[in-house]
Write a protein that holds these residues in place. Structure first.
Motif, PDB file in Angstrom:
ATOM      1  N   TRP A   1       0.826  -1.213   0.000  1.00 56.58           N
ATOM      2  CA  TRP A   1       0.000   0.000   0.000  1.00 56.58           C
ATOM      3  C   TRP A   1       0.858   1.260   0.000  1.00 56.58           C
ATOM      4  CZ3 TRP A   1      -2.304  -3.501   3.892  1.00 56.58           C
ATOM      5  CH2 TRP A   1      -3.561  -3.971   3.523  1.00 56.58           C
TER       6      TRP A   1
ATOM      7  N   GLU B   1     -12.427  -8.148   5.623  1.00 58.11           N
ATOM      8  CA  GLU B   1     -13.062  -7.119   4.789  1.00 58.11           C
ATOM      9  C   GLU B   1     -12.098  -6.543   3.776  1.00 58.11           C
ATOM     10  OE1 GLU B   1     -15.426  -2.830   5.267  1.00 58.11           O
ATOM     11  OE2 GLU B   1     -14.953  -4.036   7.038  1.00 58.11           O
ATOM     12  N   ARG B   2     -10.901  -6.207   4.240  1.00 60.44           N
ATOM     13  CA  ARG B   2      -9.905  -5.649   3.321  1.00 60.44           C
ATOM     14  C   ARG B   2      -9.466  -6.692   2.297  1.00 60.44           C
ATOM     15  NH1 ARG B   2      -5.008  -2.026   5.558  1.00 60.44           N
ATOM     16  NH2 ARG B   2      -6.399  -0.312   5.043  1.00 60.44           N
TER      17      ARG B   2
ATOM     18  N   LYS C   1     -11.264  -9.126   0.995  1.00 59.19           N
ATOM     19  CA  LYS C   1     -12.298  -9.252  -0.030  1.00 59.19           C
ATOM     20  C   LYS C   1     -12.244  -8.097  -1.026  1.00 59.19           C
ATOM     21  CE  LYS C   1     -15.545 -11.879   2.837  1.00 59.19           C
ATOM     22  NZ  LYS C   1     -16.828 -11.838   3.585  1.00 59.19           N
ATOM     23  N   LYS C   2     -11.959  -6.902  -0.539  1.00 57.96           N
ATOM     24  CA  LYS C   2     -11.957  -5.718  -1.393  1.00 57.96           C
ATOM     25  C   LYS C   2     -10.671  -5.556  -2.196  1.00 57.96           C
ATOM     26  CE  LYS C   2     -15.061  -2.876   1.471  1.00 57.96           C
ATOM     27  NZ  LYS C   2     -15.144  -1.628   2.296  1.00 57.96           N
ATOM     28  N   GLU C   3      -9.540  -5.964  -1.612  1.00 54.92           N
ATOM     29  CA  GLU C   3      -8.260  -5.547  -2.186  1.00 54.92           C
ATOM     30  C   GLU C   3      -7.294  -6.682  -2.513  1.00 54.92           C
ATOM     31  OE1 GLU C   3      -6.491  -1.999  -0.411  1.00 54.92           O
ATOM     32  OE2 GLU C   3      -8.209  -1.885   0.946  1.00 54.92           O
TER      33      GLU C   3
ATOM     34  N   GLN D   1      -5.934  -6.429  -6.102  1.00 58.25           N
ATOM     35  CA  GLN D   1      -5.123  -5.225  -6.283  1.00 58.25           C
ATOM     36  C   GLN D   1      -3.760  -5.376  -5.612  1.00 58.25           C
ATOM     37  OE1 GLN D   1      -6.859  -1.710  -4.563  1.00 58.25           O
ATOM     38  NE2 GLN D   1      -4.933  -0.556  -4.654  1.00 58.25           N
TER      39      GLN D   1
END
Length: 291
Positions: A30, A66-67, A69-71, A74
């Motif tokens: 990140w 949660e993170r 699943k989203k990222e 990426q």
């Protein structure tokens, strides 16, 4: 003899990249991807012929469900891109290993959940699949996880390596995975899956030599490798995810090379380093083991 890279996470921390638990080396994807690339470059320049993508901590255990699943795609793509850029920058024929991490945390076979394997592993595999030269299932201590993840990887001509982490106990009569499973059980699975390369990583160098001897006896035609960590013994309640473990001060480049020479004499043909093993260590391996 093929030289592998060393421990990316601790090298990121040494260079001032953001680095803490539970995110571990994922934080740099990140906040400091350029440092990830530079670490890869330095390992390549030190002599590493294989580098591994820095997505080891891109699992829910480290970055949260949660993170993840989203990222997940990426972050895994960033890890892959930094490895590719490093190879391009050095203009060497370095191979990129796609990291298949322990899905539920290092050493945590007790947390294995077969119902979550596909949900965690597939987005990682699908993101890496078009641009890696081989697969490396790292720090494995649960044989069922090894089997289930292997089933998800595309079956093509790319090598598939599996690396087991061992109990840090030199007094055991036989080597054991962190789960307590034996190398004999692991060898049965390796034969069943048709895997041709087995390594040992993220355990003390003192316990690896016995494991190499055992594996060469169990499966004489399998390629064997090793990349130890520089931690003190991690047994029983200890895990590689609890805080930031100290790195041994006695395990300098010369001492690590001495261990590596023993592994090579025992039949290891792939040698590198895990947590705490730096480009300076890898340089000594490259100089002396390739002679």
């Amino acid at each position: 003899m093929k030289i592998l890279d060393g421990g990316v996470g601790r090298e990121l921390a040494r260079r001032g990249a953001p680095f803490r638990q539970p995110e571990w080396s994922a934080l740099a994807l990140w906040e400091a991807p350029d440092i990830v690339k530079q670490v890869h470059i330095d390992f390549i320049e030190a002599g590493a012929e294989v580098i591994t993508t820095n997505n080891y901590a891109v699992v829910p255990f480290h970055i949260g469900e949660e993170r993840f699943k989203k990222e997940v795609r990426q972050l895994t793509a960033v890890a892959l891109e930094q490895a590719k850029l490093a190879v391009q920058a050095t203009k060497k024929q370095t191979k990129i290993a796609g990291c298949l991490p322990p899905l539920f945390g290092s050493y945590r076979a007790d947390l294995f959940d077969q119902d979550q394997v596909s949900d965690i592993a597939l987005p990682i595999i699908e993101t890496l699949t078009h641009d890696v030269d081989l697969w490396l299932a790292e720090t494995q201590s649960c044989l069922q996880e090894v089997e289930m993840v292997h089933a998800l990887v595309p079956k093509d001509d790319r090598p598939y390596w599996v690396s087991f982490t061992l109990q840090d106990n030199v007094d055991l009569p036989q080597s054991q995975l962190r789960s307590g499973e034996t190398l004999a059980q692991a060898a049965q699975l390796i034969q069943k899956l048709g895997i041709h390369t087995v390594l040992f990583n993220c355990c003390q160098p003192e316990v690896i030599l016995q494991a190499i001897h055992e594996m060469k006896q169990l499966l004489p035609h399998v390629h064997v490798g090793a990349y130890a960590n520089a931690f003190p013994p991690q047994n029983e309640t200890a895990t590689a995810n609890d805080g930031l473990d100290d790195v041994r001060k006695d395990l300098d480049e010369k001492m690590y090379l001495d261990f590596a020479k023993q592994w090579q004499e025992a039949g290891a043909s792939l040698i590198g380093g895990c947590c705490g093993i730096s480009p300076a260590h890898i340089q000594q391996l490259s100089i002396h083991l390739k002679e």
